[in-house]
Design an enzyme around this catalytic site. Sequence first.
Site, PDB file in Angstrom:
ATOM      1  N   PRO A  89       0.819  -1.221   0.000  1.00 32.54           N
ATOM      2  CA  PRO A  89       0.000   0.000   0.000  1.00 32.54           C
ATOM      3  C   PRO A  89       0.852   1.271   0.000  1.00 32.54           C
ATOM      4  O   PRO A  89       0.372   2.340  -0.337  1.00 32.54           O
ATOM      5  CB  PRO A  89      -0.792  -0.122   1.303  1.00 32.54           C
ATOM      6  CG  PRO A  89      -0.740  -1.556   1.673  1.00 32.54           C
ATOM      7  CD  PRO A  89       0.586  -2.054   1.164  1.00 32.54           C
ATOM      8  N   GLU A 116       0.663  -8.727   8.317  1.00 30.12           N
ATOM      9  CA  GLU A 116       0.649  -7.253   8.427  1.00 30.12           C
ATOM     10  C   GLU A 116       1.620  -6.623   7.443  1.00 30.12           C
ATOM     11  O   GLU A 116       1.580  -5.426   7.198  1.00 30.12           O
ATOM     12  CB  GLU A 116       1.002  -6.829   9.856  1.00 30.12           C
ATOM     13  CG  GLU A 116       0.009  -7.304  10.918  1.00 30.12           C
ATOM     14  CD  GLU A 116      -1.433  -6.955  10.509  1.00 30.12           C
ATOM     15  OE1 GLU A 116      -2.256  -7.883  10.425  1.00 30.12           O
ATOM     16  OE2 GLU A 116      -1.686  -5.763  10.213  1.00 30.12           O
ATOM     17  N   ARG A 154      -0.791  -8.154 -21.340  1.00 28.83           N
ATOM     18  CA  ARG A 154      -1.595  -7.797 -22.520  1.00 28.83           C
ATOM     19  C   ARG A 154      -0.949  -6.700 -23.348  1.00 28.83           C
ATOM     20  O   ARG A 154      -1.398  -6.400 -24.449  1.00 28.83           O
ATOM     21  CB  ARG A 154      -3.012  -7.432 -22.113  1.00 28.83           C
ATOM     22  CG  ARG A 154      -3.182  -6.203 -21.265  1.00 28.83           C
ATOM     23  CD  ARG A 154      -4.551  -6.085 -20.624  1.00 28.83           C
ATOM     24  NE  ARG A 154      -5.677  -6.239 -21.524  1.00 28.83           N
ATOM     25  CZ  ARG A 154      -6.083  -5.355 -22.410  1.00 28.83           C
ATOM     26  NH1 ARG A 154      -5.409  -4.229 -22.508  1.00 28.83           N
ATOM     27  NH2 ARG A 154      -7.127  -5.563 -23.164  1.00 28.83           N
ATOM     28  N   ASP A 169      -6.218   0.795 -26.007  1.00 26.80           N
ATOM     29  CA  ASP A 169      -6.800   0.570 -24.680  1.00 26.80           C
ATOM     30  C   ASP A 169      -7.250   1.876 -24.045  1.00 26.80           C
ATOM     31  O   ASP A 169      -6.690   2.929 -24.326  1.00 26.80           O
ATOM     32  CB  ASP A 169      -5.714  -0.016 -23.742  1.00 26.80           C
ATOM     33  CG  ASP A 169      -5.815  -1.533 -23.702  1.00 26.80           C
ATOM     34  OD1 ASP A 169      -4.923  -2.154 -23.125  1.00 26.80           O
ATOM     35  OD2 ASP A 169      -6.771  -2.060 -24.288  1.00 26.80           O
TER      36      ASP A 169
HETATM   37  C1  4FV Z   1      -1.453  -3.873  -1.530  1.00 26.94           C
HETATM   38  C2  4FV Z   1      -2.082  -2.814  -2.196  1.00 26.94           C
HETATM   39  C3  4FV Z   1      -1.829  -4.412  -0.222  1.00 26.94           C
HETATM   40  C4  4FV Z   1      -0.749  -5.141   2.777  1.00 26.94           C
HETATM   41  C5  4FV Z   1      -0.477  -6.105   3.865  1.00 26.94           C
HETATM   42  C6  4FV Z   1      -0.588  -7.259   1.784  1.00 26.94           C
HETATM   43  C7  4FV Z   1      -1.270  -5.944   1.635  1.00 26.94           C
HETATM   44  C8  4FV Z   1      -0.428  -7.468   3.251  1.00 26.94           C
HETATM   45  N1  4FV Z   1      -0.464  -4.310  -2.302  1.00 26.94           N
HETATM   46  N2  4FV Z   1      -1.442  -2.652  -3.388  1.00 26.94           N
HETATM   47  N3  4FV Z   1      -3.132  -2.084  -1.809  1.00 26.94           N
HETATM   48  N4  4FV Z   1      -0.974  -5.321   0.327  1.00 26.94           N
HETATM   49  O1  4FV Z   1      -2.849  -4.035   0.345  1.00 26.94           O
HETATM   50  O2  4FV Z   1      -0.485  -3.557  -3.420  1.00 26.94           O
HETATM   51  O3  4FV Z   1       0.828  -8.010   3.500  1.00 26.94           O
END
Ligand code: 4FV
Length: 256
Positions: A89, A116, A154, A169
């Site tokens: 994230p 986590e 793609r 696209d």
């Molecule tokens: C995420 C996102 C995401 C966070 C903790 C995996 C999670 C767990 N990855 N974009 N939004 N990852 O939420 O790419 O480990």
Amino acid sequence: MLKSIHVVTLFPDWFEHFKTLGLTGRAISEGKVELRCFDPREHASGVHRSVDDRPYGGGPGMVMRPEPLALAIEAARGDPPAVVSALTPQGRRIDQQSIARLAAREQLVLVCGRYEGIDQRVIDALVDEEWSIGDYVLSGGEPAAAVLIDAVVRQLPGVLGHDQSAGEDSFAAGLLDHPHYTRPDCWRRRAVPEVLLSGDHDRIARWRRAQALHRTRRLRPDLHSAAPAEPMDQAVLEEFPEEFLPPALYPEDKSE
Ligand code: 4FV
């Protein structure tokens, strides 16, 4: 051009089915690109071969342990090491432009977190970049990796029926896509825009450009103001000043 995608994941099975389906599956089966998984559990030692542990400083959940994950990343990135990308994230938001750049690499190494998250020292030591698919929390990076893989594959030559379409696209031109229709020409008393039945392909192209412009301005003004204008835009907006919004339903007896 992209040849191989290495995914570091505690759930290789997650990709077993994914890599056989749709355009991604066909591209892999035609040898256009390779998808391999690297499981940190294979590098975990000790009786329990654990890959996660409690967080320093307390708090809920578990964190991915550094060593098993680091060994899996080092195995996946090869020597000389490829660029290592983690799905988190905290990452830069993926968009069509970044997808096009990722598709131009020889190899992708995608690290999927679980629990986590990943011990930060692994990210500091071994991860070159982080990508996010959106501001929400997943239970694992695997779905995000699948999104990235689908969008990248793609883009590869020969994956989409005819190469032209990847460039057509949505977002490729910075706009949302025009609406699409197929048979029947009247479905549940809803018609297909006459222009699309006209066979006049230049007019159809102008109509589609106009719809993409109208629709983007209405739904994504941020994209609309950033989108590069095309010389034809003024003319197509004069020819089709209104967005094609669903017309009134056909009277009862006309329906399918
Ligand atoms: C995420 C996102 C995401 C966070 C903790 C995996 C999670 C767990 N990855 N974009 N939004 N990852 O939420 O790419 O480990």
